[in-house]
Scaffold this motif. Sequence first.
Motif, PDB file in Angstrom:
ATOM      1  N   TRP A 102     -11.333  19.060   7.815  1.00 58.25           N
ATOM      2  CA  TRP A 102     -10.914  17.666   7.742  1.00 58.25           C
ATOM      3  C   TRP A 102     -10.041  17.452   6.522  1.00 58.25           C
ATOM      4  N   LEU A 103      -9.005  16.628   6.688  1.00 57.32           N
ATOM      5  CA  LEU A 103      -8.149  16.228   5.571  1.00 57.32           C
ATOM      6  C   LEU A 103      -8.200  14.709   5.476  1.00 57.32           C
ATOM      7  N   HIS A 104      -8.665  14.220   4.360  1.00 54.98           N
ATOM      8  CA  HIS A 104      -8.861  12.788   4.136  1.00 54.98           C
ATOM      9  C   HIS A 104      -7.756  12.251   3.217  1.00 54.98           C
ATOM     10  N   VAL A 105      -7.488  10.975   3.365  1.00 60.08           N
ATOM     11  CA  VAL A 105      -6.591  10.292   2.436  1.00 60.08           C
ATOM     12  C   VAL A 105      -6.952   8.812   2.418  1.00 60.08           C
ATOM     13  N   ASP A 106      -6.858   8.195   1.263  1.00 56.09           N
ATOM     14  CA  ASP A 106      -6.906   6.741   1.215  1.00 56.09           C
ATOM     15  C   ASP A 106      -5.595   6.271   0.617  1.00 56.09           C
ATOM     16  N   PHE A 107      -5.237   5.029   0.908  1.00 56.57           N
ATOM     17  CA  PHE A 107      -3.914   4.552   0.524  1.00 56.57           C
ATOM     18  C   PHE A 107      -3.881   3.037   0.539  1.00 56.57           C
ATOM     19  N   GLU A 108      -2.865   2.495  -0.096  1.00 58.16           N
ATOM     20  CA  GLU A 108      -2.631   1.056  -0.084  1.00 58.16           C
ATOM     21  C   GLU A 108      -1.972   0.669   1.233  1.00 58.16           C
ATOM     22  N   GLU A 109      -2.157  -0.579   1.627  1.00 57.15           N
ATOM     23  CA  GLU A 109      -1.694  -1.066   2.928  1.00 57.15           C
ATOM     24  C   GLU A 109      -0.215  -0.789   3.187  1.00 57.15           C
ATOM     25  N   HIS A 110       0.640  -0.889   2.180  1.00 57.28           N
ATOM     26  CA  HIS A 110       2.079  -0.687   2.409  1.00 57.28           C
ATOM     27  C   HIS A 110       2.418   0.761   2.782  1.00 57.28           C
ATOM     28  N   LEU A 111       1.468   1.682   2.633  1.00 55.46           N
ATOM     29  CA  LEU A 111       1.690   3.078   3.002  1.00 55.46           C
ATOM     30  C   LEU A 111       1.092   3.448   4.364  1.00 55.46           C
ATOM     31  N   ARG A 112       0.568   2.475   5.062  1.00 55.89           N
ATOM     32  CA  ARG A 112      -0.064   2.692   6.372  1.00 55.89           C
ATOM     33  C   ARG A 112       0.878   3.415   7.334  1.00 55.89           C
ATOM     34  N   SER A 113       2.086   2.953   7.483  1.00 54.12           N
ATOM     35  CA  SER A 113       3.042   3.555   8.412  1.00 54.12           C
ATOM     36  C   SER A 113       3.359   5.000   8.016  1.00 54.12           C
ATOM     37  N   PHE A 114       3.495   5.248   6.737  1.00 55.27           N
ATOM     38  CA  PHE A 114       3.773   6.615   6.283  1.00 55.27           C
ATOM     39  C   PHE A 114       2.658   7.559   6.713  1.00 55.27           C
ATOM     40  N   TYR A 115       1.418   7.234   6.366  1.00 58.50           N
ATOM     41  CA  TYR A 115       0.315   8.153   6.650  1.00 58.50           C
ATOM     42  C   TYR A 115      -0.021   8.234   8.140  1.00 58.50           C
ATOM     43  N   PHE A 116       0.014   7.112   8.845  1.00 63.71           N
ATOM     44  CA  PHE A 116      -0.344   7.141  10.266  1.00 63.71           C
ATOM     45  C   PHE A 116       0.819   7.614  11.135  1.00 63.71           C
ATOM     46  N   ASP A 117       1.998   7.087  10.928  1.00 63.51           N
ATOM     47  CA  ASP A 117       3.131   7.405  11.800  1.00 63.51           C
ATOM     48  C   ASP A 117       3.840   8.696  11.394  1.00 63.51           C
ATOM     49  N   ALA A 118       4.187   8.822  10.121  1.00 63.69           N
ATOM     50  CA  ALA A 118       4.969   9.991   9.675  1.00 63.69           C
ATOM     51  C   ALA A 118       4.115  11.240   9.500  1.00 63.69           C
ATOM     52  N   CYS A 119       2.842  11.058   9.121  1.00 63.97           N
ATOM     53  CA  CYS A 119       2.002  12.218   8.797  1.00 63.97           C
ATOM     54  C   CYS A 119       0.938  12.529   9.838  1.00 63.97           C
ATOM     55  N   GLY A 120       0.664  11.621  10.756  1.00 61.63           N
ATOM     56  CA  GLY A 120      -0.262  11.894  11.834  1.00 61.63           C
ATOM     57  C   GLY A 120      -1.736  11.649  11.550  1.00 61.63           C
ATOM     58  N   PHE A 121      -2.055  10.970  10.460  1.00 57.89           N
ATOM     59  CA  PHE A 121      -3.454  10.625  10.203  1.00 57.89           C
ATOM     60  C   PHE A 121      -3.925   9.613  11.233  1.00 57.89           C
ATOM     61  N   LYS A 122      -5.205   9.614  11.513  1.00 59.76           N
ATOM     62  CA  LYS A 122      -5.829   8.666  12.427  1.00 59.76           C
ATOM     63  C   LYS A 122      -6.683   7.701  11.632  1.00 59.76           C
ATOM     64  N   GLU A 123      -6.730   6.461  12.096  1.00 61.00           N
ATOM     65  CA  GLU A 123      -7.537   5.455  11.428  1.00 61.00           C
ATOM     66  C   GLU A 123      -9.023   5.764  11.630  1.00 61.00           C
ATOM     67  N   THR A 124      -9.788   5.545  10.584  1.00 62.07           N
ATOM     68  CA  THR A 124     -11.220   5.794  10.630  1.00 62.07           C
ATOM     69  C   THR A 124     -11.931   4.761   9.760  1.00 62.07           C
ATOM     70  N   THR A 125     -13.198   4.623   9.954  1.00 59.64           N
ATOM     71  CA  THR A 125     -13.990   3.741   9.102  1.00 59.64           C
ATOM     72  C   THR A 125     -14.361   4.526   7.852  1.00 59.64           C
ATOM     73  N   ALA A 126     -14.233   3.896   6.718  1.00 59.25           N
ATOM     74  CA  ALA A 126     -14.588   4.538   5.454  1.00 59.25           C
ATOM     75  C   ALA A 126     -15.147   3.474   4.521  1.00 59.25           C
ATOM     76  N   GLY A 127     -15.738   3.897   3.466  1.00 57.83           N
ATOM     77  CA  GLY A 127     -16.279   2.978   2.473  1.00 57.83           C
ATOM     78  C   GLY A 127     -15.739   3.318   1.094  1.00 57.83           C
ATOM     79  N   LEU A 128     -15.803   2.337   0.202  1.00 58.11           N
ATOM     80  CA  LEU A 128     -15.269   2.517  -1.139  1.00 58.11           C
ATOM     81  C   LEU A 128     -16.032   1.628  -2.101  1.00 58.11           C
TER      82      LEU A 128
END
Length: 131
Positions: A102-128
């Motif tokens: 598994w490869l995890h990443v957290d990010f600020e909202e303005h980077l959502r498109s980069f990580y999901f669209d450009a990099c192929g990450f999938k949305e998941t539930t996480a806690g912080l």
Amino acid sequence: MTINYEWRGDVDNASLNALHADGFGHPVTQADWRTRLQRHSLGWVCAWKGGSLIGFVNVVSDGGAHAFLLDTVVAQHCRSRGVGAALVATAAEEARAAKCEWLHVDFEEHLRSFYFDACGFKETTAGLIAL
């Protein structure tokens, strides 16, 4: 000019501190990146253009199935050219080669498109918890 991507590249503190300042918009610090990387990282990816560090991502691991991306940064003058996505793709390849599942990443909202669209990450539930 060609951009070269290097796993566990020989990056120096001054170059990485300067890139972080440029990429994250803060003054240059004197962080000891070399010690931090050697002590805590599975590896890291450096992007080089003409001998200059233009991109970086750190990959830390729990020593088992999980790897985490930290400090993904691209120099401002090199953004929107696929450098960040190539850094993440290289990090994913190397984490897979190290037997991470598994490869995890957290990010600020303005980077959502980069990580999901450009990099192929999938949305998941996480806690912080902010410490």
